[in-house]
Scaffold this motif. Structure first.
Motif, short mmCIF file in Angstrom:
data_model
loop_
_atom_site.label_atom_id
_atom_site.label_comp_id
_atom_site.label_asym_id
_atom_site.label_seq_id
_atom_site.Cartn_x
_atom_site.Cartn_y
_atom_site.Cartn_z
N ASN A 117 30.71 27.64 62.86
CA ASN A 117 32.24 27.34 63.52
C ASN A 117 33.09 26.67 62.48
O ASN A 117 32.94 26.19 61.39
CB ASN A 117 31.75 26.18 64.42
N GLU A 149 33.06 31.56 63.97
CA GLU A 149 33.45 31.31 65.09
C GLU A 149 34.62 30.37 65.21
O GLU A 149 34.65 29.53 64.73
CB GLU A 149 32.37 30.39 65.77
N ASP A 181 34.64 31.42 70.05
CA ASP A 181 34.03 30.54 70.71
C ASP A 181 34.23 29.98 72.08
O ASP A 181 35.70 30.25 72.33
CB ASP A 181 33.45 29.35 69.74
N ASP A 182 33.59 29.67 72.98
CA ASP A 182 33.65 28.98 74.14
C ASP A 182 34.63 30.02 75.05
O ASP A 182 35.78 29.41 75.75
CB ASP A 182 34.42 27.85 74.00
MG MG Z 1 32.51 25.94 68.50
#
Ligand code: MG
Ligand code: C2E
Ligand code: MG
Ligand code: MG
Length: 285
Positions: A117, A149, A181-182
């Motif tokens: 991340n 990410e 991401d998400d």
């Molecule tokens: Mg994340």
């Protein structure tokens, strides 16, 4: 005018919840400032698996912070503070280095990639791309084994996003992949997906149907989000799969990769080694 007057000689009301929030922020940022030096940070890893075989194809690095003498602080509580204070820049560099060192053997033995991340604050640093490339050189993890990410907000920030896009394109030219991401919780428009440097979509947990919903329903939202990815040939990873039913349903809807407690919880490196022995037995070394 009334507001202005109120601002000048206002009586600050006692708002305990605000005081608490500010104190928490101060306490967390003060603690985080020394977290690296005091050896309080650790990286845990969660397998990403192929559906339905459950073979591990990647691991996601997830930062953990346990202040000396205290309980662990959840990432949801300290990552936003690290981002706001800028501490995410040195902390993120530490995570990347640690994770690349740990993950190299998993790439060599199992061909499993590492996903990390990255906050917009890190991407906006002028030296970010160089630092990532140097970290790969130092640790020996090939560029093809690294996925960064990022969240959708990074990519739709108007003119401010331009230098970030340049950095991402440079990293991609070296073979590093970019995952959103998400995915599904933000803008998620087809138009930006066609314009932007993206290789993988991580479907947010909120689009993984709960078990009661998994038995019936047409799963229109889940389908729509998966469709956005497949229309651009982007592989999708479903996040937060907690049951076999959810895994099966997602596979039926055309999702080929997943991650969640059903397969493996995040854990320290030795726990990941055990997961490889359990899920990728033929290659376990
Ligand atoms: Mg994340
Ligand atoms: P994320 O990147 O979306 O990571 C997935 C989160 O879902 C992780 O939470 C993971 O532990 C959790 N999770 C995985 N499987 C399941 C499941 O089956 N059910 C449920 N309910 N949850 C599941 P975690 O570790 O608490 O991290 C929270 C967020 O903090 C991450 O969300 C990520 O955005 C951020 N974060 C974590 N490590 C880092 C880091 O090194 N750098 C940055 N910038 N952010 C990080
Ligand atoms: Mg993530
Ligand atoms: Mg996520």
């Amino acid at each position: 005018r009334a507001a202005k007057r109120a601002g000048r000689d206002r009586v600050v009301p006692y708002r305990p919840e605000l005081r608490t929030a500010r104190e928490r922020f101060t306490r967390i940022s003060a603690g985080l400032r020394h977290a690296i030096d005091r050896d309080e940070l650790a990286v845990h890893y969660q397998p990403v698996v192929e559906l339905p075989s459950a073979r591990i194809v990647a691991v996601e690095a997830l930062l953990r912070w346990t202040p000396a003498g205290g309980p662990p602080v959840p990432p949801m509580d300290f990552i936003p503070v690290a981002e706001e204070t800028g501490l995410i820049v040195p902390i993120g560099a530490w995570v990347l280095e640690r994770a690349c060192r740990d993950a190299r053997v998993w790439y060599d033995r199992h061909g499993a990639s590492l996903t990390v991340n990255v906050s917009v604050r890190q991407l906006a640093e002028p030296g970010f791309a160089d630092e990532v490339l140097h970290t790969l050189a130092r640790t020996g993890l090939p560029a093809a084994g690294l996925v960064l990410e990022i969240t959708e907000s990074v990519l739709v920030g108007g003119d401010g996003a331009a230098p970030v896009l340049v950095a991402l394109e440079r990293l991609r030219a070296h073979g590093i992949r970019i995952a959103i991401d998400d995915f599904g919780t933000g803008y998620s428009s087809l138009s930006y997906l066609t314009r932007l440097p993206v290789d993988i979509l991580k479907i947010d947990r909120s689009f993984v149907p709960t078990d009661t919903a998994a038995s019936g329903g047409d799963h229109a939202f889940t389908r729509a989000v998966l469709q956005l990815g497949s229309s651009r040939d982007l592989p999708a990873i479903a996040e937060g799969i907690e049951t076999a039913e959810q895994a099966e349903l997602l596979h039926r809807l055309g999702c080929r990769l997943g991650q969640g407690y059903h397969f493996a919880r995040p854990g320290p490196a030795d726990q990941v080694e055990a997961a490889f022995r359990r899920l990728n037995p033929a290659l376990a070394g």
